[in-house]
Design a protein around this motif. Structure first.
Motif, PDB file in Angstrom:
ATOM      1  N   LEU A 344      50.910  33.516  66.813  1.00  0.00           N
ATOM      2  CA  LEU A 344      49.659  33.291  66.088  1.00  0.00           C
ATOM      3  C   LEU A 344      49.877  33.516  64.597  1.00  0.00           C
ATOM      4  N   VAL A 345      49.319  32.627  63.775  1.00  0.00           N
ATOM      5  CA  VAL A 345      49.317  32.795  62.322  1.00  0.00           C
ATOM      6  C   VAL A 345      47.868  32.919  61.870  1.00  0.00           C
ATOM      7  N   VAL A 346      47.551  34.033  61.220  1.00  0.00           N
ATOM      8  CA  VAL A 346      46.220  34.258  60.656  1.00  0.00           C
ATOM      9  C   VAL A 346      46.306  34.028  59.154  1.00  0.00           C
ATOM     10  N   CYS A 347      45.483  33.113  58.650  1.00  0.00           N
ATOM     11  CA  CYS A 347      45.566  32.720  57.241  1.00  0.00           C
ATOM     12  C   CYS A 347      44.318  33.110  56.469  1.00  0.00           C
ATOM     13  N   ASP A 348      44.526  33.541  55.254  1.00  0.00           N
ATOM     14  CA  ASP A 348      43.467  33.563  54.258  1.00  0.00           C
ATOM     15  C   ASP A 348      43.198  32.104  53.858  1.00  0.00           C
ATOM     16  N   LEU A 349      42.140  31.858  53.103  1.00  0.00           N
ATOM     17  CA  LEU A 349      41.814  30.495  52.674  1.00  0.00           C
ATOM     18  C   LEU A 349      41.997  30.297  51.170  1.00  0.00           C
ATOM     19  N   ASP A 350      41.199  31.008  50.361  1.00  0.00           N
ATOM     20  CA  ASP A 350      41.236  30.812  48.911  1.00  0.00           C
ATOM     21  C   ASP A 350      42.608  31.168  48.346  1.00  0.00           C
ATOM     22  N   ASN A 351      43.161  30.238  47.580  1.00  0.00           N
ATOM     23  CA  ASN A 351      44.474  30.401  46.951  1.00  0.00           C
ATOM     24  C   ASN A 351      45.592  30.643  47.969  1.00  0.00           C
ATOM     25  N   THR A 352      45.325  30.258  49.207  1.00  0.00           N
ATOM     26  CA  THR A 352      46.338  30.317  50.257  1.00  0.00           C
ATOM     27  C   THR A 352      46.503  28.939  50.889  1.00  0.00           C
ATOM     28  N   LEU A 353      45.428  28.413  51.495  1.00  0.00           N
ATOM     29  CA  LEU A 353      45.489  27.057  52.049  1.00  0.00           C
ATOM     30  C   LEU A 353      44.981  26.017  51.066  1.00  0.00           C
ATOM     31  N   TRP A 354      44.272  26.467  50.055  1.00  0.00           N
ATOM     32  CA  TRP A 354      43.894  25.568  48.963  1.00  0.00           C
ATOM     33  C   TRP A 354      43.956  26.332  47.650  1.00  0.00           C
ATOM     34  N   ASP A 355      44.023  25.579  46.576  1.00  0.00           N
ATOM     35  CA  ASP A 355      44.101  26.149  45.230  1.00  0.00           C
ATOM     36  C   ASP A 355      42.689  26.317  44.696  1.00  0.00           C
ATOM     37  N   GLY A 356      42.286  27.563  44.468  1.00  0.00           N
ATOM     38  CA  GLY A 356      40.952  27.836  43.970  1.00  0.00           C
ATOM     39  C   GLY A 356      40.136  28.655  44.950  1.00  0.00           C
ATOM     40  N   GLU A 364      41.489  22.468  45.624  1.00  0.00           N
ATOM     41  CA  GLU A 364      42.511  21.452  45.873  1.00  0.00           C
ATOM     42  C   GLU A 364      43.354  21.884  47.070  1.00  0.00           C
ATOM     43  N   PRO A 365      43.309  21.131  48.183  1.00  0.00           N
ATOM     44  CA  PRO A 365      44.130  21.508  49.347  1.00  0.00           C
ATOM     45  C   PRO A 365      45.611  21.555  48.983  1.00  0.00           C
ATOM     46  N   LEU A 366      46.313  22.570  49.485  1.00  0.00           N
ATOM     47  CA  LEU A 366      47.749  22.725  49.242  1.00  0.00           C
ATOM     48  C   LEU A 366      48.496  22.160  50.448  1.00  0.00           C
ATOM     49  N   GLU A 367      48.819  20.876  50.361  1.00  0.00           N
ATOM     50  CA  GLU A 367      49.405  20.187  51.508  1.00  0.00           C
ATOM     51  C   GLU A 367      50.760  20.761  51.890  1.00  0.00           C
ATOM     52  N   ALA A 368      51.559  21.189  50.889  1.00  0.00           N
ATOM     53  CA  ALA A 368      52.885  21.729  51.189  1.00  0.00           C
ATOM     54  C   ALA A 368      52.795  23.000  52.025  1.00  0.00           C
ATOM     55  N   ARG A 369      51.680  23.707  51.941  1.00  0.00           N
ATOM     56  CA  ARG A 369      51.481  24.900  52.765  1.00  0.00           C
ATOM     57  C   ARG A 369      50.832  24.541  54.101  1.00  0.00           C
ATOM     58  N   GLN A 370      49.925  23.593  54.075  1.00  0.00           N
ATOM     59  CA  GLN A 370      49.217  23.244  55.306  1.00  0.00           C
ATOM     60  C   GLN A 370      50.098  22.472  56.288  1.00  0.00           C
ATOM     61  N   ARG A 371      51.053  21.702  55.755  1.00  0.00           N
ATOM     62  CA  ARG A 371      51.848  20.846  56.638  1.00  0.00           C
ATOM     63  C   ARG A 371      52.637  21.641  57.683  1.00  0.00           C
ATOM     64  N   HIS A 434      52.892  40.032  67.818  1.00  0.00           N
ATOM     65  CA  HIS A 434      53.106  38.594  68.002  1.00  0.00           C
ATOM     66  C   HIS A 434      52.363  37.763  66.953  1.00  0.00           C
ATOM     67  N   MET A 435      51.842  38.429  65.917  1.00  0.00           N
ATOM     68  CA  MET A 435      51.005  37.748  64.936  1.00  0.00           C
ATOM     69  C   MET A 435      51.629  37.785  63.547  1.00  0.00           C
ATOM     70  N   VAL A 436      51.224  36.814  62.717  1.00  0.00           N
ATOM     71  CA  VAL A 436      51.615  36.741  61.306  1.00  0.00           C
ATOM     72  C   VAL A 436      50.337  36.656  60.485  1.00  0.00           C
ATOM     73  N   PHE A 437      50.294  37.385  59.378  1.00  0.00           N
ATOM     74  CA  PHE A 437      49.148  37.323  58.469  1.00  0.00           C
ATOM     75  C   PHE A 437      49.636  36.869  57.101  1.00  0.00           C
ATOM     76  N   VAL A 438      48.962  35.854  56.533  1.00  0.00           N
ATOM     77  CA  VAL A 438      49.360  35.290  55.241  1.00  0.00           C
ATOM     78  C   VAL A 438      48.186  35.383  54.278  1.00  0.00           C
ATOM     79  N   ASP A 439      48.420  36.001  53.116  1.00  0.00           N
ATOM     80  CA  ASP A 439      47.349  36.188  52.134  1.00  0.00           C
ATOM     81  C   ASP A 439      47.956  36.204  50.737  1.00  0.00           C
ATOM     82  N   ASP A 440      47.174  35.754  49.756  1.00  0.00           N
ATOM     83  CA  ASP A 440      47.684  35.722  48.378  1.00  0.00           C
ATOM     84  C   ASP A 440      47.493  37.039  47.647  1.00  0.00           C
ATOM     85  N   ARG A 441      46.618  37.922  48.146  1.00  0.00           N
ATOM     86  CA  ARG A 441      46.281  39.139  47.402  1.00  0.00           C
ATOM     87  C   ARG A 441      47.106  40.330  47.877  1.00  0.00           C
ATOM     88  N   PRO A 442      47.822  40.996  46.963  1.00  0.00           N
ATOM     89  CA  PRO A 442      48.639  42.154  47.346  1.00  0.00           C
ATOM     90  C   PRO A 442      47.816  43.283  47.965  1.00  0.00           C
TER      91      PRO A 442
END
Length: 515
Positions: A344-356, A364-371, A434-442
């Motif tokens: 499982l991958v748990v994602c943040d949204l702002d500045n993670t899957l899109w810019d802004g 702006e969707p970040l296609e290189a990350r979403q793909r 078994h999980m991954v968490f991805v976020d832009d904020r430290p």
């Protein structure tokens, strides 16, 4: 350490090189020129070339390591040898230059070798098959992987004779590996490769060149067959960059000039053959062969730059290509170690899957990350979820590669992300290991990592994260026939239906009682 202190320490090491080489050679059983190599690598690192610090650590590990020992014993032996080097050099500098210089050296040396002393919590069973280029690359691997808490098998199978190499691999019949790297076209593995790189040969006949490449492929195919049938784990097969090696730009340029035509034609044919072989073999068996594309490195760094010598001596001939190949190995080994078993991958949204920030206006969707996430979800059986501090009314995926339907149990609210992850964990009945968490904020990553120590937490702003996600997606493609996202969504619908039915039943009972 300040740059000027480091440089003055480097000057002292170079000034007393002869005494340091003698002291190092007297204290440890090394071949005649090896102490000089180690001193020169250390001096180069102190002068601002960190790649030579990596090379020192890797070379020292090769010289001091004993593959008959357990991993812990071998690591202790390597660390002891490195510490002994540092103390010998510091003592010579203290006698010659004083305490300040010796102290500065000790601090710089400790920083340079810190990674190899790091505790490792993962071991990847690796097999490297090729020639001395792999030994060079492995030397650049040891420090960076140790810094990520990963150990690996560093002894390569580098017999040049196909018969002898097959015998070596046969002896490993009972061994299991997590990943195999095979470099069939590096500069010294086959004499025909050497002929292609030799400016004195200068092929002028297409017929002669075709026969030479035929011979290269005829020798490579049975080895690939042997390796692909022997090992079920991921096997990364190099294609051919056919880089000219040299210690100066002019020397490399001259070699390139005299061999450009033959190298270009041979490279195109070899690389097409490798791609076709991998595709055919995967289709005929199962998907376990993957291309390690040296041409990507040539496109990014320049073929001439890749041939430049980082260090050249009797015992070590590392070039830039070796270092860049090692970086590719680090990504793949780390992906297998840290990501491949996740569900499982748990994602943040702002500045993670899109810019802004979507609550503040257009994003702006970040296609290189979403793909890679889309590929993991659709082809690899990996489940995606969301932990985002947002107003759910503002969130949409217009123009994005991913859609709302790609996520299960999304948590979009203003509460703590630790609570969101706990809810996702409980809803999907998955352990956080078994999980991954991805976020832009430290700060968010730090709080989540503290709450769930076994959860893999990644920085959305680090290119390494998405590069390894893409490698994970490549490994996972076709590995699961179960659409876990659909399975979880159907479970959600059933639970919602049951809860709705229970609620209606309770209302009916209450109404009846009232009447």
């Amino acid at each position: 350490m300040r740059t000027n202190h480091r440089r003055s320490t480097a000057s002292a090491v170079k000034q007393h090189r002869a005494a340091l080489v003698t002291a190092l050679g007297r204290a440890q059983p090394l071949e005649a020129t090896q102490p000089a190599d180690l001193i020169d690598m250390i001096a180069g690192h102190l002068e601002g070339r960190p790649e030579l610090g990596q090379l020192y650590v890797g070379t020292r590990a090769f010289l001091a390591g004993d593959h008959e020992l357990s991993r812990d014993e071998a690591k202790a032996q390597v660390c002891e040898a490195i510490e002994r080097d540092g103390e010998i050099i510091a003592e010579v500098l203290e006698a010659a230059e004083g305490l300040v210089c010796a102290g500065a050296f000790r601090a710089a040396f400790a920083e340079m070798t810190r990674s190899v002393r790091s505790e490792t919590d993962q071991h990847v069973r690796t097999l490297f098959i090729g020639d001395c280029m792999l030994v060079e690359a492995i030397s650049f691997l040891i420090g960076p992987l140790a810094g990520e808490g990963i150990s690996f098998n560093s002894l390569p199978a580098n017999a040049r004779s196909p018969e002898l190499l097959a015998a070596v691999l046969d002896s490993m019949a009972e061994s299991e590996f997590d990943v195999v790297f095979f470099s069939p076209f590096s500069h010294a593995r086959l004499p025909e490769i050497g002929a292609l790189l030799d400016p004195k040969r200068g092929f002028t006949s297409r017929k002669a060149l075709r026969e030479l490449v035929d011979s290269i492929l005829a020798q490579t195919e049975p080895m690939l067959e042997f390796i692909s049938e022997r090992f079920d784990c991921p096997i990364y097969v190099h294609n051919a960059s056919l880089v000219q090696r040299g210690s100066g730009v002019a020397k490399i340029a001259a070699k390139e000039l005299f061999t450009a035509w033959s190298r270009t034609l041979a490279r195109e044919r070899i690389n097409q053959w490798v791609s076709d072989y991998i595709e055919h073999k995967n289709r005929a068996t199962h998907r376990h062969l993957f291309l390690l594309d040296e041409e990507q490195l040539a496109d990014r760094w320049g073929r001439r730059a890749l041939g430049h010598a980082i260090f050249d001596s009797e015992h070590q001939h590392a070039v830039e290509l070796s270092r860049r190949v090692a970086e590719m190995y680090v990504d793949r080994i780390a992906t297998i170690s840290r990501l491949r078993s996740k569900k499982l991958v748990v994602c943040d949204l702002d500045n993670t899957l899109w810019d802004g920030v979507i609550g503040e206006g257009q994003v702006e969707p970040l296609e290189a990350r979403q793909r890679p996430l889309a590929e993991l979800r659709h082809r690899g059986g990996v489940v995606l979820s969301i932990a985002s501090k947002n107003d759910p009314k503002n969130v949409h995926f217009e123009g994005s590669l991913l859609t709302e339907q790609d996520f299960v149990a999304p948590q979009i609210h203003w509460g703590p992300k630790e609570s969101s992850i706990a809810t996702i964990r409980d809803t999907l009945n998955l352990q956080t290991k078994h999980m991954v968490f991805v976020d832009d904020r430290p700060d968010e990553r730090e709080r989540v990592a503290e709450a769930f120590p076994d959860l893999l937490v990644l920085d959305a702003c680090d290119d390494t994260t998405w590069r390894r996600m893409a490698l994970w997606a490549e490994l996972a493609a076709g590995s699961s026939e179960v659409d876990r996202t659909r399975m979880y969504k159907e479970r959600e619908q059933r639970n919602a239906f049951v809860q709705e039915g229970s609620s209606k039943s309770r209302v009916s009972v209450v109404d009846s009682g009232t009447l």
